[in-house]
Scaffold this motif. Structure first.
Motif, PDB file in Angstrom:
ATOM      1  N   LYS A  22       0.816  -1.206   0.000  1.00 19.42           N
ATOM      2  CA  LYS A  22       0.000   0.000   0.000  1.00 19.42           C
ATOM      3  C   LYS A  22       0.854   1.262   0.000  1.00 19.42           C
ATOM      4  O   LYS A  22       1.922   1.299   0.607  1.00 19.42           O
ATOM      5  N   LYS A  23       0.348   2.274  -0.678  1.00 21.27           N
ATOM      6  CA  LYS A  23       1.045   3.554  -0.698  1.00 21.27           C
ATOM      7  C   LYS A  23       1.020   4.189   0.686  1.00 21.27           C
ATOM      8  O   LYS A  23      -0.015   4.258   1.328  1.00 21.27           O
ATOM      9  N   GLN A  74       7.208   6.878   2.050  1.00 25.00           N
ATOM     10  CA  GLN A  74       8.250   6.033   1.472  1.00 25.00           C
ATOM     11  C   GLN A  74       9.337   5.689   2.488  1.00 25.00           C
ATOM     12  O   GLN A  74       9.888   4.592   2.482  1.00 25.00           O
ATOM     13  N   HIS A 121       8.204   2.799   4.480  1.00 24.21           N
ATOM     14  CA  HIS A 121       8.312   1.563   3.716  1.00 24.21           C
ATOM     15  C   HIS A 121       9.739   1.031   3.699  1.00 24.21           C
ATOM     16  O   HIS A 121       9.985  -0.141   3.907  1.00 24.21           O
ATOM     17  N   PRO A 169       4.301   0.112  -4.267  1.00 21.78           N
ATOM     18  CA  PRO A 169       3.299   1.177  -4.088  1.00 21.78           C
ATOM     19  C   PRO A 169       2.960   1.967  -5.355  1.00 21.78           C
ATOM     20  O   PRO A 169       1.845   2.457  -5.491  1.00 21.78           O
TER      21      PRO A 169
END
Length: 201
Positions: free
Chosen positions: A13-14, A17, A20, A61
């Protein structure tokens, strides 16, 4: 009867960053043909534990709804026309993006999900084949371990529990039958989309 193996995909999922990059590492094009997703959890960097999962493909993403459809759904749709039964099953925690992946955005056409894209593509294929096909749609929701028909004609309900429960029965051959589940024939993409919208609402 023709068959295919189960394929498993992951979609990240976005979100931020930086968040992530500290939580996973993706290794694509592995020698065995799978994508490896290494996830990290717990503690600071030197104490973090690592787990590795393998998928047929991992979508990062920036992957678009179009990417998801072309890689996951299109081959399955062609399998269906070859006589193979097919299922696309989305699994994940609340808020992980299942609904967005399956149904997409109702306001942005380019962000429509797998279901509306599949409906559109099915009718395109039938038109191109110039053959005799019949389409039927059911829309079932499982909520608190009970199944409900979202296309039930009963009007003025205030909550899903007021709909008749769908009962799954199995015959002597082991095939499932659904009591209280509507099966609606559709002849056009527009009719199918209208039923999808009705069920969503």
């Amino acid at each position: 009867m023709a068959y295919n193996h189960i394929r498993v995909y992951a979609r990240i999922k976005k979100e931020n960053q930086m968040a992530h990059s500290s939580r996973y590492e993706l290794i694509s094009d592995c020698p065995d043909g799978y994508d490896s997703l290494q996830t990290y959890y717990g503690g600071q960097n030197f104490k973090r534990k690592r787990r590795v999962f393998k998928f047929d493909k991992v979508f990062e993403p920036h992957s678009s709804q179009d990417d998801i459809f072309n890689i996951i759904a299109k081959p399955i749709i062609h399998d269906v026309f070859s006589g193979i039964n097919a299922t696309i099953f989305a699994y994940g925690a609340t808020g992980s993006g299942k609904t967005y992946t399956l149904t997409g955005s109702q306001t942005k056409y380019e962000e429509r999900g797998l279901i509306p894209r599949t409906i559109e593509y099915l009718f395109q294929l039938v038109t191109n084949k110039m053959s005799n096909y019949m389409f039927f749609i059911s829309y079932l929701e499982i909520y608190n371990e009970n199944a409900y028909d979202l296309l039930n004609p009963k009007q003025n309900i205030t909550c899903i529990e007021e709909l008749p429960r769908v009962i799954v029965l199995e015959d002597a051959k082991g095939e499932a039958h659904y009591k209280n589940l509507c099966l609606k024939e559709v002849n056009t993409e527009k009719e199918a989309m209208r039923l999808l919208y009705t069920g969503d609402n």
